[in-house]
Design an enzyme around this catalytic site. Sequence first.
Site, PDB file in Angstrom:
ATOM      1  N   GLN A 176     -28.518  27.769  17.837  1.00 34.98           N
ATOM      2  CA  GLN A 176     -28.417  26.319  17.970  1.00 34.98           C
ATOM      3  C   GLN A 176     -26.965  25.869  17.807  1.00 34.98           C
ATOM      4  O   GLN A 176     -26.216  26.412  17.004  1.00 34.98           O
ATOM      5  CB  GLN A 176     -29.300  25.626  16.938  1.00 34.98           C
ATOM      6  CG  GLN A 176     -30.776  25.758  17.264  1.00 34.98           C
ATOM      7  CD  GLN A 176     -31.671  24.954  16.341  1.00 34.98           C
ATOM      8  OE1 GLN A 176     -32.619  25.477  15.792  1.00 34.98           O
ATOM      9  NE2 GLN A 176     -31.370  23.684  16.177  1.00 34.98           N
TER      10      GLN A 176
ATOM     11  N   SER B 109     -28.653  33.751  14.533  1.00 35.07           N
ATOM     12  CA  SER B 109     -29.828  32.964  14.157  1.00 35.07           C
ATOM     13  C   SER B 109     -30.899  33.048  15.235  1.00 35.07           C
ATOM     14  O   SER B 109     -31.429  34.128  15.507  1.00 35.07           O
ATOM     15  CB  SER B 109     -29.405  31.516  13.882  1.00 35.07           C
ATOM     16  OG  SER B 109     -30.481  30.762  13.383  1.00 35.07           O
ATOM     17  N   LEU B 110     -31.235  31.931  15.879  1.00 38.83           N
ATOM     18  CA  LEU B 110     -32.215  31.939  16.959  1.00 38.83           C
ATOM     19  C   LEU B 110     -31.923  33.018  17.994  1.00 38.83           C
ATOM     20  O   LEU B 110     -32.838  33.607  18.578  1.00 38.83           O
ATOM     21  CB  LEU B 110     -32.208  30.570  17.646  1.00 38.83           C
ATOM     22  CG  LEU B 110     -32.903  30.516  19.007  1.00 38.83           C
ATOM     23  CD1 LEU B 110     -34.400  30.503  18.831  1.00 38.83           C
ATOM     24  CD2 LEU B 110     -32.415  29.351  19.826  1.00 38.83           C
TER      25      LEU B 110
ATOM     26  N   ARG C 107     -41.301  28.020  15.342  1.00 38.48           N
ATOM     27  CA  ARG C 107     -40.222  28.109  14.359  1.00 38.48           C
ATOM     28  C   ARG C 107     -39.511  26.762  14.229  1.00 38.48           C
ATOM     29  O   ARG C 107     -39.254  26.277  13.120  1.00 38.48           O
ATOM     30  CB  ARG C 107     -39.243  29.198  14.794  1.00 38.48           C
ATOM     31  CG  ARG C 107     -38.058  29.466  13.868  1.00 38.48           C
ATOM     32  CD  ARG C 107     -37.243  30.605  14.466  1.00 38.48           C
ATOM     33  NE  ARG C 107     -36.125  31.041  13.644  1.00 38.48           N
ATOM     34  CZ  ARG C 107     -34.875  30.597  13.750  1.00 38.48           C
ATOM     35  NH1 ARG C 107     -34.592  29.660  14.644  1.00 38.48           N
ATOM     36  NH2 ARG C 107     -33.916  31.066  12.982  1.00 38.48           N
TER      37      ARG C 107
ATOM     38  N   HIS D 114     -31.277  27.975   7.318  1.00 37.88           N
ATOM     39  CA  HIS D 114     -30.837  29.143   6.560  1.00 37.88           C
ATOM     40  C   HIS D 114     -30.628  28.871   5.076  1.00 37.88           C
ATOM     41  O   HIS D 114     -30.182  29.750   4.346  1.00 37.88           O
ATOM     42  CB  HIS D 114     -29.591  29.777   7.185  1.00 37.88           C
ATOM     43  CG  HIS D 114     -29.803  30.169   8.606  1.00 37.88           C
ATOM     44  ND1 HIS D 114     -30.642  31.188   8.973  1.00 37.88           N
ATOM     45  CD2 HIS D 114     -29.332  29.638   9.768  1.00 37.88           C
ATOM     46  CE1 HIS D 114     -30.680  31.281  10.283  1.00 37.88           C
ATOM     47  NE2 HIS D 114     -29.902  30.344  10.795  1.00 37.88           N
TER      48      HIS D 114
ATOM     49  N   GLN E  99     -34.558  35.839   7.729  1.00 39.96           N
ATOM     50  CA  GLN E  99     -33.453  35.176   8.405  1.00 39.96           C
ATOM     51  C   GLN E  99     -33.503  33.663   8.257  1.00 39.96           C
ATOM     52  O   GLN E  99     -32.476  32.997   8.133  1.00 39.96           O
ATOM     53  CB  GLN E  99     -33.498  35.556   9.891  1.00 39.96           C
ATOM     54  CG  GLN E  99     -32.467  34.896  10.775  1.00 39.96           C
ATOM     55  CD  GLN E  99     -33.065  34.448  12.090  1.00 39.96           C
ATOM     56  OE1 GLN E  99     -33.886  33.536  12.123  1.00 39.96           O
ATOM     57  NE2 GLN E  99     -32.668  35.100  13.161  1.00 39.96           N
TER      58      GLN E  99
END
Length: 320
Positions: free
Chosen positions: A10, A93-94, A118, A202, A251
């Site tokens: 993102q 991340s993603l 998610r 996170h 994560q």
Amino acid sequence: MGFGFVFPGQGSQSVGMLGEWAGSSDAAPLRETFSEAAGVLGYDLWELISAGPAEQLNATEYTQPALLAAGIALWRLWRQRGGAEPEVVCGHSLGEFTALVAADALEFAEALALVRMRGQLMQAAVPADRGAMAAILGLEDAAVVQVCRDNAEGQVLEAVNFNAPGQVVVAGERTAVQRAIEAARALGAKRAVVLPVSVPAHSSLMRPAAERLAERLGAVHWRAPRLAFISAVDAREHRDPGELPGLLTRQLASPVRWSDTVRALIARRLSPIIECGPGKVLTALNRRIGREGHLECLALEDSGSLEQALAAVACGDDNA
């Protein structure tokens, strides 16, 4: 010597992204990928990234499928154009979901459903006016960690993205993040600014979302990654498919260790490192991390950069 592919998370999205490909001879893999995504999601994802509105695209439950589809569309284009397979894939991340689809550990349709869920869980975990994230530039990692400790005052305030030397993102409760910004500026940070994101990703505020996501991840049929997969959770390679649900659960509520991940790619003598997704956010970070070793970093932004990356990889094969 091989090369690596990295997939963004993102922050790389924008209305109009991938538009330069729409009328090109390379448009077919993009149309097919976004058509497949529309069938899974039940809405026209290509229309959303092309025309917005930006507020909807930037809402995390829409951002995540959009970036996943964009990364896989460009991955498919790369392969259709004869691009070789990278030795290693990883994601920010993603982007780890995108990397795992590219590595055939996860089906694209399954990944779309997962990242939509998610995003919904992340958004539901923290009220929109409670959480925040901020980028702090120009301080050492340890100094930012100490800023968080000193300014939490009983609230959640954590360093969550170690993106590059001198670039750390903090997340937590909004008032605590504001205190961190002020403290960082007082310590001489070059910049300390709130990021335009809707959730404190996170941070430990995401633990309820992670627990819910864990149930869904456990029901997925995972395969061993066909390409080496290095996770930004711990900057280590993971080949056992049984480890993947736990990694992606962990994560969500733990830091992204991007600097360490890129250093792991450098240690394998991979070059170039190619960003596969809209924009070049990771490419800028990778160059900063690999500055001392003169790491070659490329991004698949448009047809010109695609040709450059294809030529760079072909040249590497010739010199192997």
